[in-house]
Write a protein that holds these residues in place. Structure first.
Motif, PDB file in Angstrom:
ATOM      1  N   PHE A  46      67.851  78.166  80.107  1.00  0.00           N
ATOM      2  CA  PHE A  46      69.059  78.853  80.580  1.00  0.00           C
ATOM      3  C   PHE A  46      70.181  77.837  80.799  1.00  0.00           C
ATOM      4  O   PHE A  46      70.552  77.545  81.938  1.00  0.00           O
ATOM      5  N   PRO A  47      70.738  77.296  79.716  1.00  0.00           N
ATOM      6  CA  PRO A  47      71.767  76.252  79.850  1.00  0.00           C
ATOM      7  C   PRO A  47      73.080  76.788  80.415  1.00  0.00           C
ATOM      8  O   PRO A  47      73.675  77.711  79.859  1.00  0.00           O
ATOM      9  N   ILE A  48      73.499  76.215  81.510  1.00  0.00           N
ATOM     10  CA  ILE A  48      74.752  76.615  82.142  1.00  0.00           C
ATOM     11  C   ILE A  48      75.959  76.155  81.326  1.00  0.00           C
ATOM     12  O   ILE A  48      77.007  76.807  81.315  1.00  0.00           O
ATOM     13  N   ASP A  49      75.814  75.042  80.616  1.00  0.00           N
ATOM     14  CA  ASP A  49      76.963  74.498  79.889  1.00  0.00           C
ATOM     15  C   ASP A  49      77.412  75.387  78.737  1.00  0.00           C
ATOM     16  O   ASP A  49      78.498  75.207  78.189  1.00  0.00           O
ATOM     17  N   GLU A  50      76.584  76.370  78.352  1.00  0.00           N
ATOM     18  CA  GLU A  50      76.975  77.301  77.297  1.00  0.00           C
ATOM     19  C   GLU A  50      77.621  78.571  77.856  1.00  0.00           C
ATOM     20  O   GLU A  50      78.067  79.426  77.100  1.00  0.00           O
ATOM     21  N   ALA A  51      77.650  78.689  79.169  1.00  0.00           N
ATOM     22  CA  ALA A  51      78.253  79.867  79.796  1.00  0.00           C
ATOM     23  C   ALA A  51      79.776  79.766  79.740  1.00  0.00           C
ATOM     24  O   ALA A  51      80.335  78.667  79.712  1.00  0.00           O
ATOM     25  N   PRO A  52      80.468  80.920  79.717  1.00  0.00           N
ATOM     26  CA  PRO A  52      81.943  80.908  79.624  1.00  0.00           C
ATOM     27  C   PRO A  52      82.619  80.624  80.961  1.00  0.00           C
ATOM     28  O   PRO A  52      83.593  81.275  81.329  1.00  0.00           O
ATOM     29  N   PHE A  53      82.074  79.685  81.709  1.00  0.00           N
ATOM     30  CA  PHE A  53      82.686  79.275  82.968  1.00  0.00           C
ATOM     31  C   PHE A  53      82.224  77.858  83.284  1.00  0.00           C
ATOM     32  O   PHE A  53      81.242  77.369  82.722  1.00  0.00           O
ATOM     33  N   SER A  54      82.952  77.219  84.156  1.00  0.00           N
ATOM     34  CA  SER A  54      82.622  75.851  84.542  1.00  0.00           C
ATOM     35  C   SER A  54      81.945  75.868  85.910  1.00  0.00           C
ATOM     36  O   SER A  54      82.541  76.279  86.904  1.00  0.00           O
ATOM     37  N   ALA A  55      80.678  75.448  85.930  1.00  0.00           N
ATOM     38  CA  ALA A  55      79.915  75.458  87.180  1.00  0.00           C
ATOM     39  C   ALA A  55      79.702  74.033  87.680  1.00  0.00           C
ATOM     40  O   ALA A  55      79.507  73.106  86.888  1.00  0.00           O
TER      41      ALA A  55
ATOM     42  N   ALA B 209      77.700  70.960  89.365  1.00  0.00           N
ATOM     43  CA  ALA B 209      76.311  70.525  89.207  1.00  0.00           C
ATOM     44  C   ALA B 209      75.443  71.014  90.360  1.00  0.00           C
ATOM     45  O   ALA B 209      74.297  71.430  90.159  1.00  0.00           O
ATOM     46  N   ALA B 210      75.992  70.990  91.557  1.00  0.00           N
ATOM     47  CA  ALA B 210      75.223  71.430  92.726  1.00  0.00           C
ATOM     48  C   ALA B 210      74.908  72.920  92.648  1.00  0.00           C
ATOM     49  O   ALA B 210      73.809  73.359  93.021  1.00  0.00           O
ATOM     50  N   ASP B 211      75.866  73.703  92.146  1.00  0.00           N
ATOM     51  CA  ASP B 211      75.644  75.144  92.019  1.00  0.00           C
ATOM     52  C   ASP B 211      74.606  75.441  90.943  1.00  0.00           C
ATOM     53  O   ASP B 211      73.762  76.332  91.103  1.00  0.00           O
ATOM     54  N   ALA B 212      74.672  74.699  89.831  1.00  0.00           N
ATOM     55  CA  ALA B 212      73.686  74.882  88.767  1.00  0.00           C
ATOM     56  C   ALA B 212      72.293  74.520  89.269  1.00  0.00           C
ATOM     57  O   ALA B 212      71.311  75.223  88.997  1.00  0.00           O
ATOM     58  N   ASP B 213      72.206  73.438  90.020  1.00  0.00           N
ATOM     59  CA  ASP B 213      70.913  73.017  90.567  1.00  0.00           C
ATOM     60  C   ASP B 213      70.365  74.072  91.526  1.00  0.00           C
ATOM     61  O   ASP B 213      69.166  74.371  91.526  1.00  0.00           O
TER      62      ASP B 213
END
Length: 224
Positions: A104-113, A115-119
């Protein structure tokens, strides 16, 4: 509660998948009608044969697409179950988090998250996976309804293609009307589905029309 046919369809199947099936059906029908005019111009058009061929082709591909949808859904669920078991069996929390980040890669999502939120997201998923119990990867009623929707969307697009032949005596005029109707439906499909992507309806309709005609031209040129 769904208020119109589009909402009812998108309650069953993803809007993007539904759009793809409609476009596929329209392109298939348009390829047959355009191709028949080019191939049978000298021999003369047989309206009955063209009607049978168009309906038969779309129904056949509707069945094929529905079966492929079922196979794809089964594969997807089995793969998710395999991932779940791998996470449960992971030797460390770090390894499990890497599996989740890869799946579930966050970097491919249409928003900027951040690092702490992704973790935090991956840790929440990890907690959920560790507490949950595995279940058998099987098709649900919703999956079967979605497969039926796929079949319906591809098959039903043959109806506007053949209707002019049932209403107009001249096969050549009916063929022109059929092609015009299908081209208009390409535009309508793009226009109607623009709301799901946040795009501009008119431009989406024009883009879908041009793309559809380009694909039809390629299919006819290659003998499809």
């Amino acid at each position: 509660m769904a208020s119109n046919p589009i909402d009812r369809v998108t309650d069953i199947i993803d809007p993007g998948d539904a759009l793809g099936e409609v476009l596929f059906g329209l392109i298939m029908a348009l390829t047959l009608t355009v191709g028949s005019r080019l191939v049978l111009e000298e021999e003369g058009l047989d309206a009955h044969e063209l009607i049978v061929a168009t309906i038969g082709c779309n129904v056949a591909w509707g069945i094929i697409d529905a079966v492929l949808f079922v196979l794809g859904t089964t594969f997807y669920k089995s793969r998710r179950l395999r991932l779940f078991r791998q996470i449960k069996a992971a030797g460390s929390e770090t390894a499990a988090l890497k599996m989740l980040a890869k799946e579930f890669p966050i970097d491919e999502a249409p928003f900027s998250a951040k690092a702490a939120d992704a973790d935090a997201l991956y840790r929440s998923l990890l907690t959920l996976a560790r507490r949950a119990d595995p279940v058998k990867a099987s098709l649900s009623k919703a999956d079967l309804f979605a497969a039926i929707a796929v079949f319906f969307l591809v098959s039903v697009t043959s109806i506007p293609a053949v209707t002019p032949f049932l209403l107009i005596d001249s096969a050549h005029i009916a063929l022109r009307v059929s092609n015009l109707v299908l081209i208009m439906l390409l535009f309508v499909s793009g226009y109607a589905w623009a709301k799901f992507s946040g795009g501009r309806p008119f431009y989406a309709g024009m883009t879908m029309t041009c793309l559809g005609l380009l694909l039809v031209a390629i299919a006819v040129a290659l003998g499809g």
